[in-house]
Design an enzyme around this catalytic site. Structure first.
Site, PDB file in Angstrom:
ATOM      1  N   HIS A 149      -0.035   8.917  -8.328  1.00 16.49           N
ATOM      2  CA  HIS A 149       0.011   7.804  -9.277  1.00 16.49           C
ATOM      3  C   HIS A 149      -1.008   7.957 -10.402  1.00 16.49           C
ATOM      4  O   HIS A 149      -1.354   6.982 -11.058  1.00 16.49           O
ATOM      5  CB  HIS A 149      -0.183   6.476  -8.537  1.00 16.49           C
TER       6      HIS A 149
ATOM      7  N   ILE B 131      -9.464   2.889   9.962  1.00 20.01           N
ATOM      8  CA  ILE B 131      -9.467   4.237   9.398  1.00 20.01           C
ATOM      9  C   ILE B 131     -10.869   4.851   9.339  1.00 20.01           C
ATOM     10  O   ILE B 131     -11.054   6.029   9.645  1.00 20.01           O
ATOM     11  CB  ILE B 131      -8.838   4.207   7.987  1.00 20.01           C
TER      12      ILE B 131
END
Ligand code: ZN
Length: 239
Positions: free
Chosen positions: A110, A227
């Site tokens: 992106h 995470i």
């Protein structure tokens, strides 16, 4: 050499204080006014949208964000003998590189919030420079080369992904022996399909995400733990 592909999404950067803007449940998707600021047609058509967009960039969480344990663990894996790591990221914050990954090993699907491009002549320059002009009073700084409209070097809604970057990402997905999708809901195409491509070509697919993803059933391993702690541990044990 073991080729390990890491597909990273917004969840990798939340520990660095960067919220999920773009995902299906991201801030932009939930706020139509905010979404206009990052939608190409609105941006090009309306100077007021651009003025607000520059103000949003000026105050972005990206500028004070530091790489976190997950970013550093990925870079550490790349330095380990016998491991070749490629990062394919949906994030535009540049934190993988700041965390130690060499630029050339990071594919930004992106784009990046750290650069600007001209929508007319495609000249590229630094976001910092553009923001300094905003600070100095230019509400909507124009391209210094041609006078065209400048935008962040990110892929806005309504814009296509860079076909070259996407092609490289596909090639990496096909060639990878291990494919780790981390902090991504795997719901935004074509990023999501990379996980399927990797699995179809024989990669061990590992999903690290708090929420279920459409690829969990194809995955050899699914990790739901946070995470910041789970990824470093997982990468350390990767053989
Ligand atoms: Zn230009």
């Amino acid at each position: 050499m073991t080729l390990v592909a890491i597909l990273s999404g917004a969840g990798v950067s939340t520990d660095s204080g960067i919220p999920d803007y773009r995902g299906p449940n991201g801030l932009w998707r939930k706020d139509p006014e905010a979404e206009k600021l990052v939608t190409y047609d609105y941006y090009m058509a309306d100077p007021e949208i651009r003025r607000r967009s520059w103000q949003m960039r000026r105050t972005s969480a990206t500028w004070s964000a530091e790489p976190n344990a997950a970013h550093r663990a990925v870079a550490e894996l790349d330095r380990r003998p016998g491991m070749a790591v490629r990062v394919i990221t949906q994030n535009v914050d540049g934190l993988h590189q700041l965390g130690g990954m060499p630029e050339r090993k990071v594919l930004e699907l992106h784009g990046t919030a750290r650069a600007v491009t001209c929508t007319r002549c495609h000249a590229r320059s630094s976001m910092r420079e553009a923001l300094e002009r905003v600070e100095a009073g230019e509400a909507d700084p124009a391209c210094l080369v041609c006078g065209g409209i400048l935008k962040s070097a990110t892929v806005m809604f309504g814009e296509r992904l860079d076909p070259e970057v996407l092609g490289q990402a596909m090639a990496i997905a096909k060639a990878s022996e291990v494919f780790i999708a981390v902090g991504t809901t795997l719901q935004v195409q074509p990023a999501a399909s990379l996980a399927g491509i990797a699995a179809d070509h024989g990669a061990r697919l590992i999903v690290v995400n708090a929420e279920p993803t459409p690829y969990d059933e194809q995955a050899e391993q699914v990790v739901r733990e946070p995470i910041g702690s789970a990824l470093p541990e997982l990468l350390k044990e990767l053989a």
